[in-house]
Design a protein around this motif. Structure first.
Motif, PDB file in Angstrom:
ATOM      1  N   ASN A  23     -21.883 -43.806  58.020  1.00 20.09           N
ATOM      2  CA  ASN A  23     -22.953 -43.619  56.594  1.00 20.09           C
ATOM      3  C   ASN A  23     -22.647 -45.090  56.182  1.00 20.09           C
ATOM      4  O   ASN A  23     -23.395 -45.594  55.300  1.00 20.09           O
ATOM      5  CB  ASN A  23     -23.245 -42.851  55.790  1.00 20.09           C
ATOM      6  CG  ASN A  23     -23.566 -41.671  56.164  1.00 20.09           C
ATOM      7  OD1 ASN A  23     -24.264 -41.286  57.439  1.00 20.09           O
ATOM      8  ND2 ASN A  23     -24.339 -40.368  55.141  1.00 20.09           N
ATOM      9  N   ARG A 121     -38.504 -36.699  54.619  1.00 20.58           N
ATOM     10  CA  ARG A 121     -38.134 -37.315  55.228  1.00 20.58           C
ATOM     11  C   ARG A 121     -39.038 -38.876  54.989  1.00 20.58           C
ATOM     12  O   ARG A 121     -38.284 -39.853  56.622  1.00 20.58           O
ATOM     13  CB  ARG A 121     -36.923 -37.896  55.872  1.00 20.58           C
ATOM     14  CG  ARG A 121     -35.849 -36.023  56.429  1.00 20.58           C
ATOM     15  CD  ARG A 121     -34.609 -36.789  57.282  1.00 20.58           C
ATOM     16  NE  ARG A 121     -33.596 -37.325  56.787  1.00 20.58           N
ATOM     17  CZ  ARG A 121     -32.388 -37.450  56.960  1.00 20.58           C
ATOM     18  NH1 ARG A 121     -31.992 -37.244  58.350  1.00 20.58           N
ATOM     19  NH2 ARG A 121     -31.431 -38.853  56.559  1.00 20.58           N
ATOM     20  N   ASP A 124     -41.039 -43.718  51.823  1.00 21.35           N
ATOM     21  CA  ASP A 124     -42.041 -44.712  50.990  1.00 21.35           C
ATOM     22  C   ASP A 124     -41.470 -45.163  49.886  1.00 21.35           C
ATOM     23  O   ASP A 124     -41.612 -46.377  49.389  1.00 21.35           O
ATOM     24  CB  ASP A 124     -42.856 -43.530  49.859  1.00 21.35           C
ATOM     25  CG  ASP A 124     -42.076 -42.422  49.406  1.00 21.35           C
ATOM     26  OD1 ASP A 124     -41.015 -41.827  50.281  1.00 21.35           O
ATOM     27  OD2 ASP A 124     -42.810 -41.620  48.711  1.00 21.35           O
ATOM     28  N   LEU A 125     -40.157 -44.986  49.294  1.00 22.11           N
ATOM     29  CA  LEU A 125     -39.208 -45.801  48.479  1.00 22.11           C
ATOM     30  C   LEU A 125     -38.413 -47.037  48.995  1.00 22.11           C
ATOM     31  O   LEU A 125     -38.690 -47.783  48.202  1.00 22.11           O
ATOM     32  CB  LEU A 125     -37.486 -44.220  47.915  1.00 22.11           C
ATOM     33  CG  LEU A 125     -38.492 -43.511  47.578  1.00 22.11           C
ATOM     34  CD1 LEU A 125     -37.396 -42.108  47.181  1.00 22.11           C
ATOM     35  CD2 LEU A 125     -39.348 -43.426  46.193  1.00 22.11           C
ATOM     36  N   SER A 162     -32.443 -42.671  46.345  1.00 25.23           N
ATOM     37  CA  SER A 162     -32.008 -42.479  48.065  1.00 25.23           C
ATOM     38  C   SER A 162     -31.113 -43.478  48.246  1.00 25.23           C
ATOM     39  O   SER A 162     -30.762 -44.744  47.959  1.00 25.23           O
ATOM     40  CB  SER A 162     -33.435 -43.195  48.371  1.00 25.23           C
ATOM     41  OG  SER A 162     -33.346 -43.721  49.438  1.00 25.23           O
ATOM     42  N   VAL A 163     -30.477 -43.321  48.954  1.00 20.94           N
ATOM     43  CA  VAL A 163     -28.868 -43.614  49.621  1.00 20.94           C
ATOM     44  C   VAL A 163     -29.725 -45.004  50.283  1.00 20.94           C
ATOM     45  O   VAL A 163     -29.932 -46.053  49.971  1.00 20.94           O
ATOM     46  CB  VAL A 163     -28.448 -42.783  50.546  1.00 20.94           C
ATOM     47  CG1 VAL A 163     -26.947 -44.209  51.362  1.00 20.94           C
ATOM     48  CG2 VAL A 163     -27.625 -42.304  49.347  1.00 20.94           C
ATOM     49  N   GLY A 164     -30.954 -44.422  51.241  1.00 15.05           N
ATOM     50  CA  GLY A 164     -31.121 -45.535  52.394  1.00 15.05           C
ATOM     51  C   GLY A 164     -32.138 -46.599  51.437  1.00 15.05           C
ATOM     52  O   GLY A 164     -32.064 -47.781  51.908  1.00 15.05           O
ATOM     53  N   ASP A 305     -24.165 -33.377  52.591  1.00 18.13           N
ATOM     54  CA  ASP A 305     -24.024 -33.554  54.155  1.00 18.13           C
ATOM     55  C   ASP A 305     -22.463 -32.013  54.054  1.00 18.13           C
ATOM     56  O   ASP A 305     -21.777 -32.189  55.515  1.00 18.13           O
ATOM     57  CB  ASP A 305     -22.891 -34.783  54.190  1.00 18.13           C
ATOM     58  CG  ASP A 305     -24.438 -36.082  54.713  1.00 18.13           C
ATOM     59  OD1 ASP A 305     -25.565 -35.715  54.470  1.00 18.13           O
ATOM     60  OD2 ASP A 305     -23.999 -36.925  55.054  1.00 18.13           O
ATOM     61  N   ILE A 327     -31.228 -31.875  47.559  1.00 20.02           N
ATOM     62  CA  ILE A 327     -31.241 -33.360  48.299  1.00 20.02           C
ATOM     63  C   ILE A 327     -32.333 -32.744  49.422  1.00 20.02           C
ATOM     64  O   ILE A 327     -33.782 -34.026  49.264  1.00 20.02           O
ATOM     65  CB  ILE A 327     -30.468 -33.772  48.970  1.00 20.02           C
ATOM     66  CG1 ILE A 327     -29.291 -33.752  47.769  1.00 20.02           C
ATOM     67  CG2 ILE A 327     -30.735 -35.086  49.160  1.00 20.02           C
ATOM     68  CD1 ILE A 327     -29.529 -34.730  46.233  1.00 20.02           C
TER      69      ILE A 327
HETATM   70  C1  UD1 Z   1     -28.605 -40.467  53.354  1.00 25.31           C
HETATM   71  C2  UD1 Z   1     -27.326 -40.023  54.625  1.00 25.31           C
HETATM   72  C3  UD1 Z   1     -27.106 -39.282  55.051  1.00 25.31           C
HETATM   73  C4  UD1 Z   1     -26.819 -37.824  53.971  1.00 25.31           C
HETATM   74  C5  UD1 Z   1     -28.219 -38.654  52.589  1.00 25.31           C
HETATM   75  C6  UD1 Z   1     -27.806 -37.812  51.035  1.00 25.31           C
HETATM   76  C7  UD1 Z   1     -26.725 -42.206  56.094  1.00 25.31           C
HETATM   77  C8  UD1 Z   1     -27.110 -42.861  57.248  1.00 25.31           C
HETATM   78  N1  UD1 Z   1     -27.176 -41.360  55.423  1.00 25.31           N
HETATM   79  O1  UD1 Z   1     -29.931 -40.902  54.462  1.00 25.31           O
HETATM   80  O2  UD1 Z   1     -26.147 -38.434  55.436  1.00 25.31           O
HETATM   81  O3  UD1 Z   1     -27.528 -36.580  53.700  1.00 25.31           O
HETATM   82  O4  UD1 Z   1     -28.065 -39.567  52.256  1.00 25.31           O
HETATM   83  O5  UD1 Z   1     -26.846 -38.056  50.784  1.00 25.31           O
HETATM   84  O6  UD1 Z   1     -26.014 -42.813  54.975  1.00 25.31           O
HETATM   85  N2  UD1 Z   1     -36.303 -39.748  50.203  1.00 25.31           N
HETATM   86  C9  UD1 Z   1     -37.887 -39.629  50.209  1.00 25.31           C
HETATM   87  N3  UD1 Z   1     -38.484 -41.324  50.324  1.00 25.31           N
HETATM   88  C10 UD1 Z   1     -37.803 -42.211  50.117  1.00 25.31           C
HETATM   89  C11 UD1 Z   1     -36.685 -41.929  50.784  1.00 25.31           C
HETATM   90  C12 UD1 Z   1     -35.152 -40.642  50.579  1.00 25.31           C
HETATM   91  O7  UD1 Z   1     -38.622 -39.429  49.498  1.00 25.31           O
HETATM   92  O8  UD1 Z   1     -38.269 -43.244  50.983  1.00 25.31           O
HETATM   93  C13 UD1 Z   1     -36.011 -38.355  49.595  1.00 25.31           C
HETATM   94  C14 UD1 Z   1     -35.276 -37.483  51.434  1.00 25.31           C
HETATM   95  O9  UD1 Z   1     -37.009 -37.179  51.777  1.00 25.31           O
HETATM   96  C15 UD1 Z   1     -34.686 -37.212  50.676  1.00 25.31           C
HETATM   97  C16 UD1 Z   1     -33.997 -37.561  49.396  1.00 25.31           C
HETATM   98  O10 UD1 Z   1     -34.602 -38.639  49.579  1.00 25.31           O
HETATM   99  O11 UD1 Z   1     -35.292 -35.833  50.135  1.00 25.31           O
HETATM  100  C17 UD1 Z   1     -32.514 -38.631  50.222  1.00 25.31           C
HETATM  101  O12 UD1 Z   1     -32.825 -39.496  51.397  1.00 25.31           O
HETATM  102  P1  UD1 Z   1     -31.645 -40.684  51.419  1.00 25.31           P
HETATM  103  O13 UD1 Z   1     -30.756 -40.369  50.354  1.00 25.31           O
HETATM  104  O14 UD1 Z   1     -32.956 -41.748  51.104  1.00 25.31           O
HETATM  105  O15 UD1 Z   1     -30.850 -39.952  52.603  1.00 25.31           O
HETATM  106  P2  UD1 Z   1     -30.643 -41.014  53.892  1.00 25.31           P
HETATM  107  O16 UD1 Z   1     -30.526 -42.272  53.093  1.00 25.31           O
HETATM  108  O17 UD1 Z   1     -31.690 -41.138  55.059  1.00 25.31           O
END
Ligand code: UD1
Length: 424
Positions: A23, A121, A124-125, A162-164, A305, A327
């Motif tokens: 990650n 997943r 939007d953010l 959100s991480v991503g 995770d 999460i």
């Molecule tokens: C990253 C990790 C993944 C980990 C997760 C949470 C990477 C490549 N993957 O995933 O292993 O399980 O963090 O620690 O780093 N959400 C929204 N809208 C958005 C983005 C996220 O509603 O635009 C929600 C998701 O559906 C979820 C929550 O936010 O319920 C957390 O997601 P996010 O932190 O974004 O996880 P990832 O970045 O996908």
């Protein structure tokens, strides 16, 4: 279908080296596209998700070369800003190319990313963040088009850390003219690793490790090198395997400080955990105790995770452990598979209750996502007899030779090709 054959029921003892974090490596690879240059990533795990990120860079026009654990990435000849749908569909982190492509070319065309089926997943953010920097975002015939003649400074209030989305916002902000403030940012250590790399490229970022990141954009970017931080979830995987099976293991090149809630849980369950320098040791002597309630949360909380991994470690613990997943909406797919080994687990919505059993038995099972598959391996290692675990392509996405690492700890584990999932 490929399967792993596991002869379980033995303690794990020995030493394993921990790899760089999946990650962390994925956003670093996306960052190399932000500015044409030559980038060196040390300690980069050899896993299929990293190979896919490299394939995306090559399709965009760049070059990626691996020598051992070091990747050299040349993005000077990147000219394309469209990530093909076929590559987008294979990994969630493909969406991390949005910020860098938009930052470099003023445009990016992607489709919805794939990845582990853990819930809805949405992205939007991510899209809101780049829209606030001035990008026009349109969705047409399954394509997401983002365009901006110039990204500008702004304050982004993420509705969820959100991480991503934090990573995409940071990546686009590094190319922005003006200051971008990201509030309610995720604080995962992999984000600090990305920020460190962006700083090495020339970006000015403050607040790293806090909920508010400030990027003074528009700084000239250039060649950089970076070492991928240790994989805290791979670390948790070996710890949970040894905790569940019993044994005495040493993990090298890792940092227990990145997974304190997991270490605390395993210590409460009766394991002895000790960090000296970059070496982490775990000893598990007798039956474990149940661990009360475990609730997943953004960092520095208990990592989602590691939820399936710790659940697998506690299947034989004395008493009941309650898992509350906050999460992702659908992150209990491992439960039905763990029951095949004799585990007693009840689920109700986002909660799973594990009642420890005296003994597990060998079974055939398969995971539908990365950590579910790893949890099934941990259950199989504890079950006397020969188990088969299918769906190992998920494991190869995120683990650099998990089978080899477990063999070093004395586990009986190997691949069986051409094994077919039995009817019903
Ligand atoms: C990253 C990790 C993944 C980990 C997760 C949470 C990477 C490549 N993957 O995933 O292993 O399980 O963090 O620690 O780093 N959400 C929204 N809208 C958005 C983005 C996220 O509603 O635009 C929600 C998701 O559906 C979820 C929550 O936010 O319920 C957390 O997601 P996010 O932190 O974004 O996880 P990832 O970045 O996908």
């Amino acid at each position: 279908m490929e399967a792993l054959v596991i002869g379980g029921g033995n303690p794990l003892c020995g030493t394993v080296e921990i790899n760089g974090a999946k990650n962390a490596a994925l956003p670093l690879l996306a960052a190399t596209v932000l500015h044409g240059g030559t980038y060196i990533l040390h300690n980069c795990p050899d896993i299929t998700d990293v190979a896919l990120a490299a394939e995306i860079i090559e399709v965009l026009g760049g070059r990626v070369h691996r020598t051992g654990k070091t990747l050299t990435v040349d993005t000077q000849s990147v000219t394309a800003w469209r990530v093909p749908a076929e590559l987008m569909a294979r990994m969630r982190a493909s969406v991390l190319f949005l910020g860098p492509l938009l930052g470099r070319f003023g445009r990016a065309v992607l489709t919805m990313p794939g990845g582990c089926p853990l819930g809805k997943r949405p992205i939007d953010l991510h899209l809101d963040a780049v829209a606030q920097m001035g990008a026009a975002v349109t969705l047409q015939e399954g394509e997401i088009r983002c365009e901006a003649s110039k990204l500008h400074g702004c304050t982004i209030d993420l509705l969820f850390p959100s991480v991503g989305a934090t990573e995409n916002a940071l990546l686009a902000a590094a190319a922005c003219r003006g200051t971008v403030i990201i509030r309610n940012a995720a604080r995962e250590p992999e984000i600090a690793c990305l920020a460190e790399f962006l700083r090495a490229m020339g970006a000015e970022i403050s607040g790293v490790g806090t909920e508010t990141l400030t990027v003074a954009g528009g700084r000239p970017l250039g060649d950089a090198a970076c070492t991928v931080l240790p994989d805290r979830i791979e670390t948790a995987t070996y710890l949970c395997a040894a905790a569940g099976c019993g044994g005495d293991i040493t993990l090298l090149h890792t940092d227990g400080g990145l997974l304190l809630p997991v270490l605390e849980t395993l210590s409460d369950a009766g394991c002895r955990v000790e960090q000296t320098g970059d070496c982490l040791k775990l000893r598990s002597d007798g039956p474990l105790r149940a661990a009360g309630t475990i609730q997943t949360a953004p960092y520095p909380g208990f990592p989602t995770d590691a939820q399936a991994l710790v659940m697998a470690a506690l299947l034989r613990a004395d008493g009941c452990t309650r898992f509350s997943e906050t999460i992702f909406e659908r992150r209990f797919s491992h439960v039905a598979q763990l029951r095949r080994f004799g585990a007693e687990i009840e689920t109700a919505g986002p909660t799973a209750l594990v009642r420890g059993v005296r003994q597990l038995h060998a079974a055939e099972a398969g995971g539908s996502d990365l950590r579910a598959s790893a949890a099934i391996v941990i259950a199989a290692l504890q079950a006397p007899g020969e188990s088969r675990v299918y769906g190992i392509n998920h494991l190869h996405r995120g683990y650099d030779n998990l089978e080899g690492g477990l063999r070093k700890l004395g586990a009986e584990i190997g691949q069986e090709n051409d094994w077919k999932f039995p009817a019903s």
